[in-house]
Design a protein around this motif. Structure first.
Motif, PDB file in Angstrom:
ATOM      1  N   THR A   1      13.227 -65.091  41.213  1.00 44.21           N
ATOM      2  CA  THR A   1      13.069 -64.195  42.365  1.00 44.21           C
ATOM      3  C   THR A   1      14.410 -63.845  42.990  1.00 44.21           C
ATOM      4  O   THR A   1      14.679 -62.674  43.318  1.00 44.21           O
ATOM      5  CB  THR A   1      12.150 -64.854  43.415  1.00 44.21           C
ATOM      6  N   ILE A   2      15.274 -64.854  43.144  1.00 44.52           N
ATOM      7  CA  ILE A   2      16.614 -64.598  43.688  1.00 44.52           C
ATOM      8  C   ILE A   2      17.373 -63.642  42.776  1.00 44.52           C
ATOM      9  O   ILE A   2      18.048 -62.703  43.229  1.00 44.52           O
ATOM     10  CB  ILE A   2      17.392 -65.916  43.856  1.00 44.52           C
ATOM     11  N   ALA A   3      17.230 -63.863  41.462  1.00 41.15           N
ATOM     12  CA  ALA A   3      17.917 -62.992  40.501  1.00 41.15           C
ATOM     13  C   ALA A   3      17.398 -61.558  40.594  1.00 41.15           C
ATOM     14  O   ALA A   3      18.180 -60.597  40.535  1.00 41.15           O
ATOM     15  CB  ALA A   3      17.729 -63.533  39.089  1.00 41.15           C
ATOM     16  N   VAL A   4      16.092 -61.399  40.748  1.00 40.81           N
ATOM     17  CA  VAL A   4      15.497 -60.058  40.838  1.00 40.81           C
ATOM     18  C   VAL A   4      15.957 -59.363  42.115  1.00 40.81           C
ATOM     19  O   VAL A   4      16.379 -58.191  42.100  1.00 40.81           O
ATOM     20  CB  VAL A   4      13.958 -60.150  40.785  1.00 40.81           C
ATOM     21  N   ILE A   5      15.883 -60.085  43.248  1.00 32.62           N
ATOM     22  CA  ILE A   5      16.295 -59.487  44.526  1.00 32.62           C
ATOM     23  C   ILE A   5      17.773 -59.098  44.476  1.00 32.62           C
ATOM     24  O   ILE A   5      18.175 -57.998  44.885  1.00 32.62           O
ATOM     25  CB  ILE A   5      16.025 -60.468  45.683  1.00 32.62           C
ATOM     26  N   GLY A   6      18.603 -60.007  43.961  1.00 33.33           N
ATOM     27  CA  GLY A   6      20.032 -59.711  43.851  1.00 33.33           C
ATOM     28  C   GLY A   6      20.309 -58.531  42.953  1.00 33.33           C
ATOM     29  O   GLY A   6      21.153 -57.672  43.253  1.00 33.33           O
ATOM     30  N   GLY A   7      19.589 -58.466  41.808  1.00 29.30           N
ATOM     31  CA  GLY A   7      19.771 -57.358  40.877  1.00 29.30           C
ATOM     32  C   GLY A   7      19.411 -56.023  41.496  1.00 29.30           C
ATOM     33  O   GLY A   7      20.090 -55.007  41.267  1.00 29.30           O
ATOM     34  N   VAL A   8      18.328 -56.024  42.322  1.00 27.19           N
ATOM     35  CA  VAL A   8      17.927 -54.794  43.003  1.00 27.19           C
ATOM     36  C   VAL A   8      18.997 -54.369  44.012  1.00 27.19           C
ATOM     37  O   VAL A   8      19.342 -53.186  44.133  1.00 27.19           O
ATOM     38  CB  VAL A   8      16.564 -54.996  43.703  1.00 27.19           C
ATOM     39  N   LEU A   9      19.526 -55.349  44.753  1.00 24.70           N
ATOM     40  CA  LEU A   9      20.531 -55.044  45.772  1.00 24.70           C
ATOM     41  C   LEU A   9      21.803 -54.441  45.192  1.00 24.70           C
ATOM     42  O   LEU A   9      22.468 -53.631  45.843  1.00 24.70           O
ATOM     43  CB  LEU A   9      20.865 -56.317  46.573  1.00 24.70           C
ATOM     44  N   ILE A  10      22.139 -54.848  43.964  1.00 25.73           N
ATOM     45  CA  ILE A  10      23.353 -54.280  43.366  1.00 25.73           C
ATOM     46  C   ILE A  10      23.027 -53.097  42.444  1.00 25.73           C
ATOM     47  O   ILE A  10      23.884 -52.615  41.715  1.00 25.73           O
ATOM     48  CB  ILE A  10      24.158 -55.344  42.587  1.00 25.73           C
ATOM     49  N   GLY A  11      21.737 -52.679  42.458  1.00 27.69           N
ATOM     50  CA  GLY A  11      21.360 -51.453  41.773  1.00 27.69           C
ATOM     51  C   GLY A  11      21.078 -51.562  40.287  1.00 27.69           C
ATOM     52  O   GLY A  11      21.016 -50.539  39.607  1.00 27.69           O
ATOM     53  N   GLN A  12      20.868 -52.788  39.789  1.00 29.54           N
ATOM     54  CA  GLN A  12      20.592 -52.955  38.356  1.00 29.54           C
ATOM     55  C   GLN A  12      19.075 -52.884  38.092  1.00 29.54           C
ATOM     56  O   GLN A  12      18.440 -53.830  37.655  1.00 29.54           O
ATOM     57  CB  GLN A  12      21.162 -54.302  37.879  1.00 29.54           C
ATOM     58  N   TRP A  13      18.492 -51.731  38.358  1.00 31.20           N
ATOM     59  CA  TRP A  13      17.036 -51.568  38.250  1.00 31.20           C
ATOM     60  C   TRP A  13      16.534 -51.842  36.838  1.00 31.20           C
ATOM     61  O   TRP A  13      15.550 -52.553  36.643  1.00 31.20           O
ATOM     62  CB  TRP A  13      16.644 -50.143  38.660  1.00 31.20           C
ATOM     63  N   GLY A  14      17.178 -51.257  35.870  1.00 38.39           N
ATOM     64  CA  GLY A  14      16.717 -51.400  34.488  1.00 38.39           C
ATOM     65  C   GLY A  14      16.772 -52.831  34.003  1.00 38.39           C
ATOM     66  O   GLY A  14      15.811 -53.341  33.423  1.00 38.39           O
ATOM     67  N   GLU A  15      17.889 -53.496  34.233  1.00 42.25           N
ATOM     68  CA  GLU A  15      18.026 -54.875  33.760  1.00 42.25           C
ATOM     69  C   GLU A  15      17.067 -55.809  34.499  1.00 42.25           C
ATOM     70  O   GLU A  15      16.524 -56.741  33.912  1.00 42.25           O
ATOM     71  CB  GLU A  15      19.473 -55.337  33.920  1.00 42.25           C
TER      72      GLU A  15
END
Length: 716
Positions: free
Chosen positions: A161-175
C-alpha cells in the motif's frame, strides 16, 4: 463462559500471514477464550461462544467465508468436493473464471499503455485506465493496507500500500497498476497452490463411502453411515468399498487396503479378519460385523491426526514465523533509508531515490518467505498419509530427517510376532501330563503376549481344555506369570526368572535350544521345574530388505532391543543386518538403552506401540507399526506405519529428508532473489517492475518446489 471448542472451515485463506491475522482477530473477540488457525487444513478451532457472523467479521479483511465443520458429512462444502474431484484442466479453468476481475484489470493496463503510446501522457484517458485497473484488482489490498497503517500493523499489505501510494504521488501510474496486478496474481497463484496441497489431504476424507448396505431383520437396506451402529452387519459385494471398520463374519474376498496402509497388494480376508473403512472389496461377498462407528474408524482417526499434525510446527517453520515479525519493519527501515539518505547526504535527485525506496518495499514483500515452509510441511504430511505413513507433525518430520540411529523391537517388528511351539521337554522325573498343560494354558490365556498365545494355541490343538480354577494370578512384568491351582503354584517365565533353580543339565538344554534361534519358556510347579517349552518366530520377509535400505540411507547404527535371549537375538540380528544387539531386556531396560543412545545422537525407536510404549515415548522419534489396527499405536507414536510391516520406513526417511532439503531451498530462493534485487539499488537499477517480478517469481518457485512433495511415492 463455556470452554466448548468448535471447529470451523475457512474458504479463501491464501497466505500464512493472513491466517495469523485472522487468528488474532478471532482471539480478540470478547466471546472467545482462545482461537487457533490450522493453515494447512484451512480450519480454525475456537473455544468460546462466538456467533458465525462474529467470526466472519473477523475475517472480512480477506473476504473469508466460514462454515461450521459439522455440516453433512462433517467434512467439506460441495464447492470443496467439486474442486477435489476435478481434473487439472478443470481446476485451471475454475482458477481463470474465479479471477475474472484480475484478467479485466490486466486488459485495462494493456489499453493504458496503448493509450500512452498513441496519445502521450497529456490525455486523461491513460491515468484513468491505470487507476481503474488498480481499483478493480487492488481494492482489498488498499483497504487492508490503509487499515494496517492506521493501527501501525506492518505486513505485506502495508508494504504494498505504501508503495502504491508513493508511486501515485510521483506519477508512476503505469508501474503502480502493474505492481498491483502482479501482486494480485501472485496471491491468486499462492491460494490455488495451497488449495492443491490441501486437496491431497482432503482426498482422504472421501475414501470411505457415505452409505452402506446393512442386513437388519433379514432384509438388505441402504443407510447413511451415520445411522449404522456397532454390531450391525454390513453386506459388501465385489467392487464395493467397505464403509466402516469391522470383523468379517461371513464370506471370503481379496481386499485392497492401499488407501489405508499403502500396501499395493490385496490382502485375503476370511471369517475373523479385520477390515477397515475405505478399503475396496476386489472379489467375493463379505458380511462384516461393525466394530467402529463412523467417527471412530481408522480412517477418521488418521484424518483427525493429519489435521492435528499441521498445528505441530517444525522448528524451521517456527523460526521463519518469528523471523517474519522482525523482517517487515526492517524492510520498511531500509526502504526509508534508501529514499531519504542519498538525497540528504549527497544531494542526489529525490524523485529517483524515492522511486528506489518504493521498489525496495515491493521487493521486501515476505510472501515467498512465509509460504516456503508451511506448504512444504502440508504437502509432505498429506503425501505420507496417502502412502500409509502417519507423521504427527512438522517437528517429527524434521527430527526424522536427522536420524542416524534406529532401535528395533524384535518380536512383531523384525519378526512376524507369531511364534509357534516347536518342542516340549520334560524336566522332572514326574512325566508331563495333561493337567499341567491345562494349568499352563489357563495362565497364558490371561495375557496377550505373542509367546503366551502360541502356547495356548498349541495346548488347545492337543485337545486339552484350560483349567479355569486359577486364583491369585500375578503378572511378573517382563518375566512371566504365576497363579495357584488348589494347593499348587504354577510359575511360567523366561529362564532368568528361575536362575537359582537351574542345574547344569537344564542350562545345557536351554543353551542348545537357544543356539538354534529358539525362545525358551520354563514351567515350574511349586518348587520344581517341570517343563521346557521351545518356541520359534519367523523373520518377516521384508525385514532384511528394509534394514539394507536404511543402511544405504545412512542409518549407521541399527540396534535391536529385545527381552529374548542372547542366542536368539544374535541369530536374528545377524540375519537381517542389525549392527548392535541388546538381549534379555526388561521394559525399563529398553528405556535406559534409548536414553543412552539418545545422549549420543538423535534416535528413533520402532515397536508395536503397546509393549514398547515407554521407549517409543522417550525416543526422539517413536515409530509404531500396524497403526491401522492398533489405537495405541496411533496415539503413542510420533510416526505410525499403518501397515503391519516396516516396508514404509525407508520411504518415510526419504520423504523427511527431501522435505527438509526442499524447505532449505525454498528459504534460499525466497531470500536469494530478494537480496539480488536489493543489490540493484546500489547502481540505481531497481525498478518497480523488477521488484514485483522478483517477489512473484520467488513465490511461484517456492510453491512449485514444495508441491513436488505431493508426488513422492514409495520406490519399493
Amino acid at each position: 463462559m463455556t470452554n466448548k471448542q468448535t471447529t470451523y472451515r475457512i474458504e479463501g485463506l491464501s497466505c500464512a500471514n493472513c491466517a495469523a491475522k485472522f487468528e488474532r482477530n478471532v482471539a480478540a473477540l470478547p466471546s472467545v477464550t482462545s482461537a487457533t488457525v490450522n493453515f494447512g487444513a484451512s480450519k480454525i478451532y475456537v473455544t468460546g461462544t462466538p456467533s458465525l457472523k462474529e467470526i466472519e467479521a473477523a475475517g472480512a479483511f480477506e473476504n473469508l467465508t466460514i462454515y461450521d465443520d459439522q455440516m453433512p458429512n462433517g467434512q467439506q462444502s460441495n464447492q470443496d468436493k467439486g474442486f477435489e474431484n476435478q481434473t487439472a484442466l478443470e481446476k485451471m479453468k475454475q482458477f481463470l473464471v474465479k479471477n475474472q476481475a484480475l484478467w479485466f484489470s490486466t486488459l485495462l493496463i494493456v489499453f493504458g499503455y496503448l493509450s500512452e503510446w498513441l496519445y502521450g501522457s497529456n490525455t486523461i484517458l491513460t491515468p484513468l485506465l491505470f487507476i481503474s485497473a488498480v481499483l478493480i484488482s487492488g481494492t482489498t489490498l488498499l483497504k487492508e493496507g490503509i487499515r494496517n497503517l492506521v493501527h501501525l500493523e506492518f505486513d505485506m499489505h502495508t508494504l504494498m500500500t505504501i508503495a502504491v501510494i508513493g508511486g501515485v504521488l510521483i506519477g508512476q501510474w503505469g508501474e503502480v497498476a502493474v505492481v498491483v496486478i502482479l501482486f494480485a496474481l501472485s496471491e491468486a497463484l499462492e491460494a490455488f497452490s495451497m488449495r492443491k496441497a490441501r486437496d491431497a489431504m482432503a482426498s482422504l476424507m472421501t475414501i470411505a463411502p457415505d452409505k452402506a448396505t446393512v442386513i437388519r431383520e433379514g432384509k438388505h437396506m441402504e443407510l447413511p453411515v451415520e445411522e449404522i451402529n456397532e454390531g450391525d452387519i454390513l453386506f459388501v459385494k465385489a467392487g464395493q468399498k467397505i464403509a466402516l471398520d469391522g470383523i468379517v463374519c461371513s464370506g471370503h474376498a481379496s481386499v485392497n487396503q492401499a488407501a489405508i496402509t499403502g500396501e499395493s497388494i490385496p490382502v485375503d480376508k476370511v471369517v475373523g479378519s479385520e477390515v477397515f473403512a475405505g478399503t475396496l472389496n476386489h472379489d467375493g461377498v463379505l458380511e462384516i460385523e461393525v466394530t467402529k462407528t463412523k467417527d471412530d474408524t481408522t480412517i477418521a482417526k488418521v484424518i483427525e491426526m493429519v489435521e492435528a499434525a499441521q498445528l505441530n510446527k517444525a522448528p524451521a517453520q517456527a523460526f521463519i514465523e518469528r523471523f517474519a515479525r522482525y523482517y517487515t519493519p526492517l524492510i520498511m527501515g531500509i526502504a526509508a533509508a534508501v529514499a531519504v539518505l542519498p538525497p540528504l547526504l549527497t544531494g542526489a535527485d529525490w524523485y529517483d531515490w524515492i522511486y528506489q525506496g518504493l521498489s525496495v518495499l515491493v521487493v521486501g514483500c515476505p510472501c515467498a518467505l512465509i509460504i516456503s515452509t508451511p506448504i512444504s510441511i502440508v504437502s509432505s504430511i498429506s503425501s505420507a498419509a496417502q502412502n500409509g505413513v502417519l507423521i504427527k507433525g512438522g517437528i517429527h518430520l524434521e527430527q526424522l530427517s536427522k536420524i542416524k540411529t534406529i532401535a528395533f523391537d524384535k518380536t512383531g517388528t523384525l519378526t512376524m510376532g507369531e511364534p509357534t511351539v516347536v518342542d516340549m521337554i520334560t524336566l522332572s522325573s514326574r512325566q508331563e501330563n495333561d493337567t499341567l498343560l491345562s494349568h499352563v494354558a489357563a495362565l497364558e490365556y490371561t495375557t496377550q503376549h505373542p509367546l503366551a498365545r502360541a502356547i495356548v494355541k498349541d495346548v488347545e490343538s492337543k485337545g486339552i481344555q484350560r483349567d479355569e480354577s486359577a486364583t491369585n494370578i500375578q503378572t511378573l512384568t517382563g518375566q512371566g506369570i504365576q497363579g495357584e491351582f488348589g494347593t499348587h503354584t504354577i510359575t511360567i517365565g523366561q529362564p532368568h526368572l528361575f536362575d537359582s533353580e537351574l542345574t547344569p543339565e537344564i542350562r545345557q538344554l536351554i543353551e542348545t535350544q537357544q543356539q538354534q534361534g529358539r525362545t525358551v519358556v520354563l514351567v515350574m510347579e511349586d518348587d520344581t521345574l517341570r517343563l521346557l517349552i521351545a518356541l520359534q518366530d519367523k523373520v518377516r520377509p521384508q525385514s532384511k530388505r528394509v534394514i539394507a535400505q536404511l543402511a544405504k540411507l545412512g542409518v549407521t547404527s541399527r540396534v535391536m532391543l529385545t527381552g529374548d535371549n542372547t542366542y536368539t537375538a544374535n541369530t536374528i540380528g545377524k540375519e537381517v543386518g542389525i549392527t548392535d544387539v541388546y538381549a534379555n531386556l526388561m521394559p525399563q531396560d529398553k528405556l535406559t538403552h534409548i536414553e543412552q543412545l539418545s545422549s549420543i545422537q538423535p534416535v528413533a525407536m520402532v515397536g508395536d506401540g503397546i509393549n514398547d510404549a515407554p521407549a517409543l515415548a522417550r525416543a526422539d522419534v517413536g515409530i509404531a507399526m500396524g497403526g491401522a489396527s492398533t489405537d495405541t499405536a496411533l496415539e503413542t507414536a510420533d510416526v505410525a506405519l499403518l501397515s503391519d510391516d516396516m516396508s514404509k520406513l525407508p520411504y518415510a526417511m526419504r520423504l523427511s529428508r527431501l522435505t527438509m532439503r526442499t524447505i532449505k531451498w525454498n528459504i534460499a530462493i525466497a531470500l536469494g532473489l530478494k537480496i539480488i534485487a536489493l543489490l540493484l539499488v546500489i547502481p540505481g537499477w531497481l525498478t518497480l517492475w523488477i521488484a514485483i517480478m522478483s517477489d512473484m517469481g520467488a513465490t511461484i518457485l517456492v510453491t512449485l518446489n514444495a508441491m513436488r512433495l505431493l508426488y513422492v511415492k514409495d520406490a519399493m
